[in-house]
Scaffold this active site. Structure first.
Site, PDB file in Angstrom:
ATOM      1  N   HIS A   1     -13.891 -45.393  -9.648  1.00  0.00           N
ATOM      2  CA  HIS A   1     -14.343 -45.554 -11.020  1.00  0.00           C
ATOM      3  C   HIS A   1     -15.108 -44.318 -11.473  1.00  0.00           C
ATOM      4  CE1 HIS A   1     -17.274 -46.981 -14.076  1.00  0.00           C
ATOM      5  NE2 HIS A   1     -16.188 -47.552 -14.558  1.00  0.00           N
TER       6      HIS A   1
ATOM      7  N   CYS B   1       1.942 -40.056 -17.172  1.00  0.00           N
ATOM      8  CA  CYS B   1       0.550 -40.251 -17.545  1.00  0.00           C
ATOM      9  C   CYS B   1      -0.335 -40.398 -16.314  1.00  0.00           C
ATOM     10  CB  CYS B   1       0.392 -41.442 -18.482  1.00  0.00           C
ATOM     11  SG  CYS B   1       0.805 -43.003 -17.706  1.00  0.00           S
TER      12      CYS B   1
ATOM     13  N   ARG C   1      -3.926  -0.739  -6.773  1.00  0.00           N
ATOM     14  CA  ARG C   1      -3.260  -2.055  -6.752  1.00  0.00           C
ATOM     15  C   ARG C   1      -3.761  -2.844  -7.961  1.00  0.00           C
ATOM     16  NH1 ARG C   1      -6.487  -4.417  -1.453  1.00  0.00           N
ATOM     17  NH2 ARG C   1      -8.565  -3.992  -2.261  1.00  0.00           N
TER      18      ARG C   1
ATOM     19  N   SER D   1       7.154 -43.963 -18.918  1.00  0.00           N
ATOM     20  CA  SER D   1       6.040 -43.070 -18.610  1.00  0.00           C
ATOM     21  C   SER D   1       5.747 -43.222 -17.122  1.00  0.00           C
ATOM     22  CB  SER D   1       4.816 -43.459 -19.438  1.00  0.00           C
ATOM     23  OG  SER D   1       3.716 -42.652 -19.078  1.00  0.00           O
TER      24      SER D   1
ATOM     25  N   ARG E   1      -3.016   3.084   8.547  1.00  0.00           N
ATOM     26  CA  ARG E   1      -3.337   1.773   7.951  1.00  0.00           C
ATOM     27  C   ARG E   1      -2.101   0.889   7.938  1.00  0.00           C
ATOM     28  NH1 ARG E   1      -6.301   5.309   4.325  1.00  0.00           N
ATOM     29  NH2 ARG E   1      -8.473   4.633   4.073  1.00  0.00           N
TER      30      ARG E   1
ATOM     31  N   LYS F   1       0.831  -1.193   0.000  1.00  0.00           N
ATOM     32  CA  LYS F   1       0.000   0.000   0.000  1.00  0.00           C
ATOM     33  C   LYS F   1       0.877   1.258   0.000  1.00  0.00           C
ATOM     34  CE  LYS F   1      -3.414  -0.074   2.992  1.00  0.00           C
ATOM     35  NZ  LYS F   1      -4.785  -0.196   2.513  1.00  0.00           N
TER      36      LYS F   1
ATOM     37  N   GLY G   1      -8.054  -8.520   6.675  1.00  0.00           N
ATOM     38  CA  GLY G   1      -8.542  -9.102   7.928  1.00  0.00           C
ATOM     39  C   GLY G   1      -7.466  -9.170   8.985  1.00  0.00           C
TER      40      GLY G   1
ATOM     41  N   TYR H   1       7.139 -34.907 -22.036  1.00  0.00           N
ATOM     42  CA  TYR H   1       5.738 -34.516 -22.149  1.00  0.00           C
ATOM     43  C   TYR H   1       4.991 -34.829 -20.868  1.00  0.00           C
ATOM     44  CZ  TYR H   1       4.733 -39.469 -22.626  1.00  0.00           C
ATOM     45  OH  TYR H   1       4.643 -40.810 -22.372  1.00  0.00           O
TER      46      TYR H   1
ATOM     47  N   MET I   1      -5.600  -6.529  10.043  1.00  0.00           N
ATOM     48  CA  MET I   1      -5.758  -5.370  10.913  1.00  0.00           C
ATOM     49  C   MET I   1      -6.572  -4.333  10.180  1.00  0.00           C
ATOM     50  SD  MET I   1      -3.566  -3.178  13.305  1.00  0.00           S
ATOM     51  CE  MET I   1      -3.989  -1.457  13.590  1.00  0.00           C
TER      52      MET I   1
END
Lengths: 905, 905
Positions: free
Chosen positions: A470, A856, A347, A788, A103, A33, A112, A876, A114
């Site tokens: 399943h 995989c 922001r 794999s 702040r 901030k 949350g 991959y 402060m």
């Protein structure tokens, strides 16, 4: 010399110099901030004068046992003086009072942690001065009571309830409904009460000295860094605990000084769609919190254009400037005090997936960011939004509020689905296909012969089963929303209804399920169907493809999945599970016969001869779709008993028939089945006769599969298809398994090719899904031409955890208790499983340089795991078709992040 | 210059020089037989003149496509000449014929690879000359026909059956029973027949040229190295294939030249008991093969003393000299030809375990070998002999021949047991204790409440279960002989009988089981009970203890086991399985109640309060026995459902009661149990809620166990016992499990010690039995003060194999098909599991230098695995009490072998 702990906003360059001209470090020093306020001031944007006490001061304060570091307070006092001089007002001077806000502001936003304290500088004298100066006593006393209330609750820890009760009583007494109807006298009286409460709760009078107020507020912010709420928040968000927070003291400006004053919160683009227009709300004659609190009806920002054209024009220009400066959509707060515009915060703005994609692509067009930056701006998971229907946010909020959410389960396949409850597959199929109804199939758990119903349904809901049940596997495979393992519902198949904590839902009733979150609702929630063909997404994914090194393949068993996968950008099939096909109704009897008569070569041959053409057609279809791309086909993997009824069920059926119909032919048949099932019974089937063990044990079956693969390959090659089959042997743990099985199968493959006179470009390889296979990958690679990683099984064995069991039980406890930082079945456990994977890659390529290695397991579709796969040098990742676009983006992120790191080093 | 391929026996020094004066290399060059013959010649022992063709010649011959290497044959001819000159006879000279034998001889003895050819040099002329010279035509023709037969079958590959048929016919024709009753004419006729067979089978006449005979025999021996039989044998015995064989050509001497001739085979000590007397058999007027063949009744060697006192004295002196020379008991062959003693072979003699121990110890006393050599002379497994009764060899042979062996199963706990069959634990207990009967308990499988019967029985026999079945574990634990998983027997508990392939054995019938081999016999076989207190063994084990680096601990649950273990030399308890105690009848109901009401803290507390004193007493007893030594107690490990009846059984019972007695209280109870069991049901319990997962889930239970441990420790410490408890947490896979569980438990421990005012020297640590624990051992060691490898589980997860299932199924196939070189549950799989173990040790000690690391899996008692444990630097192995002496010796071997290797390097 003492350190510099306090920076006026205009001293940003000194701060930059101190941290070595790195914006991240500026944010670390001043907090997000404070850094942005100073930055705005620097580029000439009107920011109320103020200063920031640094995070270093906070850390020093905490380290010293809550003592300000040497010189800090003196610097803060000087900064106050500088602000007074700049604005021409004075703290505590009733005739010309300066009020300030205080702040907190850490490097990362911690909502949350402060709250804010506004109106510091008010006291019994100043309030009177303010009333005189503004001619608005109501405003002055309202401001004062706000200070007492915020200071009391935030700084002194008094329960806010005590203050709110006073206001409620005041409203009752005045017989008004809204705070804004309370008068000057009312607020004055309220404030007197507040001060009494303050005295009663803290033991001392509300501090009248504004400097004292600032001191206490500064200390309170520092201390709040180590408050329980803040620590919990940081733990949950993985924010380091040693950052500290800054304290921002800024001149108060008031949007509630009449009709030429206003305040608002705005995004510089549409945060929902990403369209290029300012979007937000404001209120005339109000303070910022009123906009957020939603007490009054806000106005859309474009109304301001008419209402205060000058201020709006300046604001619009500022928004544009901020975007140009930050190269991102901004989320800003502003206040107009008597026609004068002040910016109070900026922001980067939060946005939906859709907006994220559009904004990223548009900003490339606008020359603000590069393609690579655009790719990094969209989180891989956000792509999921485009692939599945979602519930509208409002619809879900409403349902949650009205109590329509009746249960929660495992979110195993994302997307929203709405339909009428059906309790069996046949009926689901009938209602869906013949009556064109939308149905949700609800079962205790699903079995292979439920698949037609699952395919016909909009979504799937089960009361049992885990992430690899399943139901979950099939749902993900076909992109069906699914929630499984909903323990709170009891399904009564006889009564055709389910009971969820007293709520009875009958067959035909409507339910809505959210596979993305695991929530289950009664009734029809409104959905939103996004579009994978979104042109912005397509451009972004193209850029991702340019950036990534990892290929993205898909797991697909049927031509239709493969088609879907290819459409989503898959570059190969990394896993085709051949056994799924065995469950189809015209094949299952032959499979069962084969199993029951394993010892009889004639029956075995006959059954396999029947199954061969089916498998050949399966594979031919897949090859045609994947023309030009590799297709990995895994030989049979699951234990044989999965193709027969369960032992417990069979035993009970036999017991029953023994009682009722002792001489029936059915009994003999069931007994034979039971006998076979008992013989095959294993106490831990996951570690039993499956994978290559089964392939060796029933060599004729795997030989048939290989024959089918190569017959299909030769056939489609003759049609002109460019075919690249790769045969994969599952569950190997010793090189000799490959030696025996692969040698025999390669021979079969060559035989087929010779017979057909076709040469096919093929590979044989193995899954690495057992720790021993990874540990001895150098040996494995003597035979396997590719690896794999089957990370589902590898995670099970490396952890010694049976996934289906654990995800219903202790694994959930473990994650709740933070014993496991995350679910290793969702994200690759890099320390354990990942270590094995890394060893496997290294050892494998030691024997066979440049060897093809992929993954995989389900982790292949998880962005965090994809990062890891990139890091260890896989070729991959293969995931379900509906994860392919996500994986493409994640792979690009991995490559780009790596580039960034390399640049830094 | 050509190489030297042929060495006369007297040229041994040249051979030694050639290979660098290393006896192993001499054996490699000349083969074991040739080297020993030459060595005997060198030290002045009478050996018939001869020579050896080297293994290098053999290798060169084979490498060149069956061509003698250059110069070899010429050297062989020269050697023949030298032999002729030395002995003063001439090959092929009927008036003074030299006959020779031709024998293969590789570095390692390979019986059955190739037989011997005797009497080379015989032909149609020489036989006549021999008949004249000896005046014994029968002898001459018998010798000739032996050459034709051996040459035909061994060199030319003619079926020996063909020759034997001729002899059988000749006996029938002459109407005599024995070959020795056949006359000169008979043999002459037989020989004519033999020569016809030779011509018929090979197409050419029996070679008359003695030099040609030698050439063909030499080639045949060379070729035999690559014969199928030899290759199979080498594969089975792990002998390298590139050694080649030597060929030994040696002057024939004849023990069958009348009453001053004899031949015998002798051990220089008693090979059964090890006693210091020559032992063996001989025959007067016979040839060596007659002694071995057992056709004639042999005479014990001490008869020779009377019969031929001079020859005997010389022989005795030679035996002594050979022992002194070779420093080991020798197995020798001799022949006396007309009063002249000839030594034909010497080699280290095979011996029983008992003899091995006595000979080794005695030879140290005699100054022949060092203590270290003595230790290395006895194989660790041989110690097992002293721990269990054995069947007498003759008794077993007889039983095998008579068909009394009715089945074979898994040899899970060694030793022989004889008893009457009993089909349940109560009756077993009753018969054994009240009626003093010897019983064998026979069950389909055993359960925890069968233990009293198992303890009362002499041995245990089950038709189901594997190497880690309950029966196997308990049997090994208590040193009871056991054979399990005997699939061939069908037990009918109702009829109180079992059926083994038609043989019905009723309760009370006698059976004999051999837990060392897995054989099961009907009837009472005679046993032999050796003595662990054998003074020779005690001395040998003492020496082993001096040599070894690894400590040997024992797995023991009860004080009585611990006592046994300590007696056998255990230096600590490496594993006390606390849950075994929960099965005891007075405890089980409380355990079950606890499980059924896990959610009710009152019931949990009540149950644990009841169990606490029992556990405390268990531990106190153990600590007292192990005074001064460490005791590792493992917290509860098995899944809870093991303490309840099986789901299938309960379901059937409930089904039945629903039919018959719907309102019984029993039904409600069973239903509640079933409900609990169903909730706990896991598809893969091995990978489920057990070990530390259970410990965390049911924290109160583990806390109770730790309290019991420390209360007991404090109590015995006050009694003056030196107590060293080590608390072990099982099945950890993530450091956070230790963090959570260990932290809580250590606190409990400290609390107890504070309360009692006693400080106990304790450790907390973990099992490493999950791959992930080994992979992250550096993290584990941050909490664990010791590691103990649970290699049973570690092997299961590293291979992904459920042991119990696999050992009934595919694992057996795998070993038969040589896919797995050995059973990884018997010997540590060094390439996979071992790699993880090595990593674990290294990583653990990286974090905690010098950390105590041991093994408590069953491999801890396996000599091969103990070698590995030594190699990777474990501190101890822990095994069942009855394996302790074996492990002590194996650990010594490991240390001594390592020393040897270091010396070589």
């Amino acid at each position: 010399m003492t350190n510099k702990y306090v920076y006026l906003f205009e001293e940003i360059e000194e701060a930059e110099k101190y941290v070595g001209y790195d914006w991240e470090n500026v944010r670390s020093l001043l907090g997000g901030k404070g850094a942005n306020l100073a930055e705005m001031a620097r580029i000439g944007i009107p920011v109320p004068p103020g200063f920031t006490v640094t995070t270093e001061a906070c850390n020093a304060y905490l380290a010293a046992g809550e003592q300000f570091p040497k010189g800090m307070w003196e610097q803060e006092l000087e900064a106050v003086k500088a602000v007074e001089n700049k604005i021409g007002k004075k703290l505590g001077d009733p005739s010309n009072p300066l009020l300030v806000s205080c702040r907190s502001g850490a490097k990362f936003s911690m909502p949350g942690m402060m709250d804010t304290v506004l109106n510091i500088g008010m006291n019994d004298e100043v309030v009177k001065g303010m009333a005189d100066l503004t001619g608005d006593g109501r405003f002055a006393y309202d401001s004062y009571r706000r200070l007492v209330q915020m200071f009391g609750s935030v700084v002194m820890g008094i329960e806010d309830e005590l203050f709110e009760e006073v206001i409620t009583k005041a409203r009752l007494k005045a017989a008004v409904e809204s705070d804004s109807d309370l008068t000057f006298e009312d607020w004055k009286a309220v404030n007197e009460e507040f001060k009494k409460i303050f005295l009663g709760e803290t033991g001392f009078d509300f501090p009248q000295d504004p400097i004292g107020q600032i001191k206490l507020a500064t200390e309170a912010v520092f201390k709040s860094w180590n408050g329980k709420r803040a620590i919990d928040y940081r733990n949950a968000s993985k924010i380091p605990h040693d950052l500290g927070t800054g304290v921002n003291i800024m001149t108060m400006v008031f949007g509630n000084m009449g009709d030429t004053s206003a305040t608002g919160v705005v995004m510089t683009r549409n945060a929902t769609t990403g369209e290029e227009n300012i979007e937000g709300d404001y209120l005339t004659n109000a303070q910022g919190e009123d906009v957020v609190a939603g007490i009054r009806l806000t106005k859309p920002i474009d109304k301001l254009k008419k209402e205060m054209p000058n201020a709006y024009a300046e604001f619009e220009e500022i928004c544009h400037r901020l975007e140009q400066h930050y190269c991102d959509m901004q989320d800003v707060e502003f206040t107009i005090e008597k026609s004068k515009l002040w910016m109070l915060q900026t922001r980067d703005g939060k946005r939906t997936a859709q907006a994220a994609v559009r904004i990223a692509v548009k900003m490339v067009e606008e020359g603000l960011i590069t393609k690579e930056q655009a790719v990094l701006r969209v989180a891989p998971e956000q792509v999921d939004f485009f692939l599945h229907p979602q519930f509208k946010v409002e619809a879900k909020n409403a349902a949650n509020n009205s109590g329509d959410r009746f249960a929660t389960g495992l979110n195993v396949s994302p997307g929203a689905a709405v339909g009428q409850v059906v309790f069996d597959a046949d009926l689901a199929n009938e209602w869906a296909t013949k009556k064109s109804k939308d149905v949700i199939m609800v079962r205790p758990e699903t079995k292979p012969d439920d698949v037609h119903g699952m395919l016909a349904a909009r979504g799937i809901l089960t009361s049992r089963g885990g992430r690899t049940s399943h139901a979950a596997l099939v749902a993900r495979q076909f992109g069906k929303p699914a929630v499984v393992g909903v323990a709170a519902i009891e399904i009564d198949l006889d009564k055709r209804q389910m009971n969820a904590a007293g709520l009875i839902i009958k067959e035909g009733d409507w339910v809505s399920i959210d596979g993305t979150t695991g929530e289950v609702f009664v009734g029809q929630l409104e959905t939103l169907v996004p579009d994978i063909d979104d042109p912005f997404l397509i451009r972004l994914l193209d850029w991702a493809d340019e950036a990534r090194r990892l290929e993205v393949w898909a797991n697909a068993d049927y031509p239709s999945d493969a088609e879907q996968a290819r459409k989503f950008g898959a570059q190969g099939i990394g896993l085709c599970r051949t056994e799924h096909m065995f469950f189809e109704p015209e094949r299952l009897p032959h499979v069962q016969r084969l199993i029951m008569h394993q010892g009889d070569p004639d029956v075995v041959k006959e059954s396999l001869d029947t199954l061969l053409p089916y498998q050949r057609e399966d594979f031919a279809g897949l090859f045609r779709v994947m023309d030009g791309l590799p297709v990995i086909i895994r030989l049979i993997d699951p234990p044989l008993h999965e193709f027969l009824p369960a032992q417990l069920d069979l035993t009970r059926e036999v017991d029953k028939l023994e009682q009722t119909d002792k001489n029936s032919r059915g009994l003999a048949e069931k007994k034979a089945q039971l006998d076979a099932v008992e013989k095959m019974h294993e106490s831990n089937p996951m570690l039993g006769l499956r994978g290559v063990r089964l392939g060796i044990h029933l060599a004729a079956l795997t030989r048939m599969q290989v024959r089918a693969i190569f017959e299909a390959a030769c056939q489609v090659a003759k049609e002109g298809v460019d075919v690249h089959p790769e045969v994969m042997i599952p569950l190997t743990s010793h090189v000799n398994e490959l030696k025996v099985q692969q040698t025999a199968l390669e021979e079969e493959a060559r035989k087929v090719m010779e017979d057909r006179g076709v040469i096919v470009n093929y590979k044989f390889g193995t899954m690495i899904e057992i720790p021993r296979a990874a540990l001895t990958a150098d040996q494995m690679a003597e035979y396997a031409q590719f690896f794999s990683y089957g990370t589902n099984d590898l995670t099970q064995t490396t952890f010694g955890i049976s996934r289906d069991d654990a995800e219903r039980g202790f694994l959930i406890e473990y994650m709740e208790d933070k014993i496991l930082p995350e679910n290793p079945f969702a994200n690759i456990d890099e320390e354990g499983v990942g270590k094995l994977m890394e060893m496997g890659v290294k050892l494998g390529r030691q024997t066979r340089p440049g060897m093809e290695v992929g993954i995989c397991g389900e982790h292949g579709g998880d962005p965090k795991s994809i990062f890891f796969c990139h890091k260890i040098g896989l070729n991959y990742v293969s995931c379900s078709p509906y994860r392919v676009p996500i994986a493409r983006l994640a792979a690009a992120h991995a490559a780009l992040e790596e580039l960034k790191r390399q640049k830094i080093e």
